[in-house]
Write a protein that holds these residues in place. Structure first.
Motif, short mmCIF file in Angstrom:
data_model
loop_
_atom_site.label_atom_id
_atom_site.label_comp_id
_atom_site.label_asym_id
_atom_site.label_seq_id
_atom_site.Cartn_x
_atom_site.Cartn_y
_atom_site.Cartn_z
N ILE A 87 0.86 -1.19 0.00
CA ILE A 87 0.00 0.00 0.00
C ILE A 87 0.89 1.24 0.00
CG2 ILE A 87 -1.83 1.23 1.18
CD1 ILE A 87 -2.55 -1.56 -0.01
N LYS A 88 0.66 2.12 -0.94
CA LYS A 88 1.53 3.27 -1.11
C LYS A 88 1.27 4.35 -0.06
CE LYS A 88 1.84 2.77 -6.16
NZ LYS A 88 1.54 3.41 -7.46
N PRO A 89 2.28 5.15 0.24
CA PRO A 89 2.07 6.28 1.15
C PRO A 89 1.25 7.38 0.49
CG PRO A 89 4.30 6.32 0.29
CD PRO A 89 3.69 5.04 -0.19
N ILE A 90 0.80 8.33 1.30
CA ILE A 90 0.02 9.46 0.81
C ILE A 90 0.99 10.53 0.30
CG2 ILE A 90 -1.60 11.27 1.46
CD1 ILE A 90 -2.67 9.34 3.58
N PRO A 91 0.83 10.99 -0.94
CA PRO A 91 1.76 12.00 -1.47
C PRO A 91 1.76 13.27 -0.64
CG PRO A 91 0.41 11.05 -3.22
CD PRO A 91 -0.18 10.58 -1.93
N GLY A 92 2.93 13.87 -0.50
CA GLY A 92 3.06 15.14 0.20
C GLY A 92 3.15 16.30 -0.77
N SER A 93 3.72 17.39 -0.30
CA SER A 93 3.84 18.57 -1.16
C SER A 93 4.93 18.36 -2.19
CB SER A 93 4.15 19.81 -0.32
OG SER A 93 5.43 19.70 0.27
N GLU A 169 16.47 15.04 6.19
CA GLU A 169 16.83 15.91 5.06
C GLU A 169 16.57 17.37 5.37
OE1 GLU A 169 15.14 11.96 3.62
OE2 GLU A 169 14.54 13.56 5.01
N ALA A 170 15.88 17.65 6.47
CA ALA A 170 15.59 19.03 6.86
C ALA A 170 15.96 19.21 8.33
CB ALA A 170 14.11 19.36 6.63
N PRO A 171 17.24 19.32 8.63
CA PRO A 171 17.66 19.47 10.03
C PRO A 171 17.16 20.75 10.68
CG PRO A 171 19.50 19.83 8.53
CD PRO A 171 18.39 19.30 7.71
N ASP A 172 16.78 21.74 9.87
CA ASP A 172 16.26 22.99 10.40
C ASP A 172 14.73 22.99 10.46
OD1 ASP A 172 15.78 22.99 7.70
OD2 ASP A 172 16.79 24.89 7.28
N ASN A 173 14.11 21.86 10.06
CA ASN A 173 12.66 21.70 10.04
C ASN A 173 11.96 22.62 9.04
OD1 ASN A 173 12.20 19.54 11.92
ND2 ASN A 173 12.73 20.96 13.57
N ILE A 174 12.70 23.20 8.11
CA ILE A 174 12.08 23.98 7.03
C ILE A 174 11.79 23.02 5.88
CG2 ILE A 174 12.32 25.89 5.42
CD1 ILE A 174 12.17 26.82 8.27
N ALA A 175 10.52 22.75 5.66
CA ALA A 175 10.14 21.82 4.59
C ALA A 175 10.45 22.40 3.23
CB ALA A 175 8.65 21.48 4.70
N CYS A 176 10.13 23.68 3.04
CA CYS A 176 10.37 24.36 1.77
C CYS A 176 10.11 25.84 1.99
CB CYS A 176 9.46 23.81 0.66
SG CYS A 176 7.72 23.68 1.13
N ALA A 335 3.22 17.84 11.03
CA ALA A 335 4.19 16.75 10.92
C ALA A 335 4.41 16.28 9.50
CB ALA A 335 3.73 15.58 11.80
N TYR A 336 3.42 16.50 8.64
CA TYR A 336 3.52 16.09 7.24
C TYR A 336 3.08 17.25 6.37
CZ TYR A 336 3.70 11.49 9.44
OH TYR A 336 4.05 10.41 10.22
N ALA A 337 3.95 17.68 5.47
CA ALA A 337 3.65 18.82 4.60
C ALA A 337 2.74 18.35 3.47
CB ALA A 337 4.94 19.41 4.05
N THR A 338 1.46 18.72 3.55
CA THR A 338 0.52 18.35 2.49
C THR A 338 0.65 19.31 1.32
OG1 THR A 338 -1.29 19.74 3.29
CG2 THR A 338 -1.08 17.54 4.26
N GLY A 339 0.23 18.86 0.15
CA GLY A 339 0.30 19.72 -1.02
C GLY A 339 -0.50 20.99 -0.84
N ALA A 340 -1.74 20.84 -0.34
CA ALA A 340 -2.57 22.02 -0.14
C ALA A 340 -2.04 22.89 0.99
CB ALA A 340 -4.01 21.59 0.16
#
Length: 805
Positions: A87-93, A169-176, A335-340
């Motif tokens: 079962i695939k994960p839910i896509p993020g941003s 991959e984000a040690p500073d917790n900045i997703a984008c 905790a999870y960066a959603t696309g929206a």
């Protein structure tokens, strides 16, 4: 084909421009609504989730053996089971980079947590049993071994050096992050400015609190090998596609059906882990599986809204003309960066940041921050309330600091009608708008000049009175400009006297015509926009009445079935300007086809056939045939059209909202005692529904201004406001007596109806006007610092403490 321009549409008793009472309401008020939880299927079983009590922990082991042996338990699923089953994960941003240009980062979100949990309430295991109580009891018996990890729920803590990282991959917790404008040009403008205004602004985290919680009923048909998912959602097609992707099923193997929806507010716009889990269990057990969220589950696991903090600066010259706007914002995406969740704060909000003001020099920096909290996504307004609140707070503070009257300051900076179409510094093009005229109308409606007398009356009762204003616009569209509809002109079924109804459970018949012949026919329109309590079926019915000239009783609008049609759904206040335009175009196309069929019956040229009021005639003759009689002569006793329409661009509704508040200085209690607004929503199809949307939206904005706040404890990561005992929602007695008017003088040029979105405008305007009114009351008392540092929600305790200095 051409679409009849809005100006040529002749309103009828039930057509456009009329305050038709909502056709949906009779059934709902009589208790005959059909929400997901109202449906029970044979052999249906119940689903309940085991959820993490920790904000951040390693999943050491999940032992379900004892629970699986309990009475009635049919299946227990863990994250490891789903991973093993592919079962695939839910896509993020996606599409937004980090500062170094590398791709944006988010932890992988599984349908059920695997190896690690990242917020309190994250689903760890799914328990299916014969009854809900059995599933709940078994869930308590599932033994989960957690290894607690360091956590962080505050944005400032999360971005501090050494903070616990949610993703390596984000040690500073900045997703984008995103940047817009020119740092150099903005710095030069500020260097030459006569006045510089700076504010730190917080848009607190909110819970959507829809009346109906999320709910799913998934059933698997053994014969067809298809899944049918009945659920409460704003976007059935999007959910279907996501379920198919996760489970590895073809789109024609999954059907999503939506009945009545008890509110969405953006919170129900995408797929949730629970939706996929229910579908997975239904397929595995080959029997119907139902899950309905409990209110406490909604608070901790549904998408939240807002949660943005900004440092905003405005540069002005000696005359109050805005020279530049500089903004740095952190958005807590959970905790999870959603696309929206990411796009709302890093793109859509910035689109309207300069609002109705002529500002071309900007320096914007937006960052999405990961924390151990529930993910954020759309909530009524979705980025625009945050942007407009910042802008309007800056405008009022600029007026205080420069000494320029706040109405005059706005007037000096408005974009003028002669500048339309106007491209803002984010590249967005406003097609129409007369912002100064809207403000002038609102000033009269609110009796702005009579405020001093009302303030004196409040003072005589020991109360402070404040006057607030917000002038603003918003973007609507959901980034989906195309919509497809089907139009079926149905003759009565032979021998019954009534037209055939849609499949059971898809859509109730809203009352049909009485037995007869021509009068028994039905025009059935299917659209992929979705009802969620906003009255869209009534509004679309009015558009069909406009086109066909038949009674509203002979129109049936059907929505919410991916087997009948697919589209974007309802979000971003797009339902009318995209869906309505498609309905009107489809109706016109159906009439054009029917004219050709009538011409064949008459043995005349189609150009000589005239349609009006349900009848076709030939000019200069006594030839006549009814619309439904014509349908009866077709092979399948109907005339069918499939039509796709694309509008030219988004809409830019705008308004001026003015409020008055009274403050009890002894307690800090704030009451909104007056509220007037003028709103440019383009052409108005149903004034009753539009006013309801504007006023209802304003109540939600007032709720954010005065009382609502989703709180996590900074030390433990636990939700503090996880129930209605703790989360202060606005009530009926929070709402003032609204005076709400619409200005139709500047119809939208991007769609054939001339309409503009209305569903979120009230929410966007209410927050800043109410907070500005409180700040005005404080300023009149000499509390300038308190006025400048005011933050939402303005609860009595917070305001009283602030007033004490």
């Amino acid at each position: 084909m051409s679409i009849t321009p809005a100006a040529d549409l002749q309103p009828t008793r039930f057509g456009s421009g009329q305050a038709v009472r909502r056709l949906e309401d009779d059934a709902l008020l009589a208790g005959a609504g059909q929400f997901t939880d109202d449906v029970t299927q044979p052999e249906q079983v119940a689903l309940f989730f085991v959820r993490s009590p920790y904000p951040h922990a390693r999943l050491v082991a999940v032992d379900s053996a004892a629970a699986l042996a309990m009475p009635g338990v049919l299946k227990i699923v863990t994250g490891a089971d789903l991973v093993a089953d592919g079962i695939k994960p839910i896509p993020g941003s996606s599409g937004f980079p980090r500062a170094d240009g590398s791709p944006g980062v988010s932890p992988v979100r599984r349908v059920l947590a695997h190896e690690r949990v990242r917020f309190v309430g994250e689903a760890v295991a799914a328990v299916v049993a014969l009854t809900l109580q059995q599933a709940r009891d078994a869930a308590e018996a599932v033994m989960v071994d957690y290894d607690e990890l360091p956590m962080v729920v505050d944005m400032n803590d999360a971005t501090a050096p050494g903070a616990p990282a949610l993703a390596p991959e984000a040690p500073d917790n900045i997703a984008c992050e995103t940047r817009y404008g020119s740092v150099e040009a903005t710095a030069a403008a500020f260097a030459g400015a006569r006045h510089v205004v700076a504010l730190d602004i917080v848009n607190q985290r909110l819970h959507a609190l829809s009346l109906e919680p999320r709910s799913v009923l998934a059933a698997f048909d053994k014969t067809s090998q298809r899944l049918t998912i009945r659920m409460s959602t704003q976007m059935p097609t999007g959910v279907r596609n996501s379920v198919c992707d996760a489970l590895g099923m073809a789109q024609d193997q999954v059907r999503v059906v939506v009945g009545d929806v008890g509110g969405g507010f953006g919170m129900k716009t995408g797929v949730y882990p629970e939706d996929i889990a229910a579908a997975y269990c239904a397929r595995a057990l080959q029997r119907p599986v139902k899950w309905v969220a409990e209110r406490s589950e909604e608070f901790i696991s549904a998408y939240h809204g807002r949660d943005v903090q900004s440092h905003a600066e405005l540069a002005l010259d000696e005359n109050g003309k805005i020279l530049a706007l500089r903004l740095a914002s952190l958005a807590n995406v959970g905790a999870y960066a959603t696309g929206a969740g990411v796009a709302i704060q890093l793109l859509i909000g910035p689109w309207v940041q300069t609002s109705v003001y002529d500002i071309q020099t900007i320096d914007f920096h937006f960052s999405a921050v990961l924390t151990n909290t529930a993910p954020t996504s759309a909530y009524r307004g979705a980025g625009r309330p945050e942007a407009i609140f910042t802008m309007e707070r800056l405008m009022d503070e600029a007026a205080r600091q420069t000494g320029i009257d706040r109405v005059e300051l706005r007037r000096r900076n408005f974009i003028q009608p002669a500048q339309m179409p106007y491209k803002n510094p984010m590249g967005q093009v406003y097609d129409t708008g007369n912002f100064e005229s809207v403000m002038d109308q609102a000033l009269v409606l609110a009796d702005w000049k009579g405020f001093d007398a009302r303030a004196a009356g409040s003072a005589s009762r020991g109360l402070l009175r404040g006057l607030g204003i917000a002038t603003f616009l918003e973007w609507t569209g959901g980034n989906a400009l195309e919509e497809t509809v089907t139009v079926q002109i149905k003759a009565p079924t032979l021998g019954t006297g009534v037209s055939s109804l849609p499949p059971e459970g898809v859509e109730r018949d809203r009352g049909g015509p009485s037995p007869g012949s021509q009068s028994d026919g039905i025009i059935e329109v299917f659209t992929a926009v979705n009802a969620m309590g906003q009255g869209i079926a009534t509004t679309l019915t009015q558009l069909v009445v406009d086109a066909f000239g038949v009674p509203a009783e002979q129109v049936r609008v059907v929505m919410g079935d991916t087997d009948r049609g697919n589209g974007f759904g309802s979000a971003g206040s797009r339902s009318l300007f995209t869906g309505g335009s498609a309905v009107r175009a489809g109706a016109d196309k159906a009439i054009a086809l029917a004219k050709q069929l009538a011409a064949r019956e008459f043995e005349a040229g189609a150009e000589d056939v005239v349609y009006a009021g349900g009848d076709f005639t030939v000019a200069g003759t006594d030839l006549r045939i009814g619309l439904f009689d014509l349908a009866a002569r077709q092979g399948d006793r109907q005339i069918f059209v499939d039509s796709t329409t694309k509008v030219a661009g988004p809409t830019w509704p705008n308004g001026c909202h003015i409020s008055e508040v009274e403050i009890d200085p002894q307690t800090g209690q704030v009451a909104v005692v007056a509220y007037a607004s003028v709103n440019d929503v383009g052409r108005v199809v149903n004034p009753l529904i539009v006013r309801g949307q504007l006023d209802g939206g304003a109540v939600q904005g007032i709720g954010q201004a005065l009382c609502e706040r989703m709180v996590y404890d900074r030390e433990t990561g636990q939700p503090v406001t996880g129930s209605l005992m703790d989360y202060a929602a606005p009530r009926a007695d929070t709402a003032p007596d609204f005076r709400t008017e619409m200005d139709e003088s500047t119809p939208c040029l991007n769609n054939p109806l001339g309409v503009k979105g209305v569903g979120e405008l009230g929410t966007i305007g209410a927050g800043p006007t109410v907070v500005n009114a409180v700040a005005d009351a404080l300023g009149r008392r000499g509390l300038a610092v308190q006025a400048r540092t005011l933050q939402m929600p303005i609860s009595p305790a917070r305001l009283w403490s602030s007033m004490q200095g």
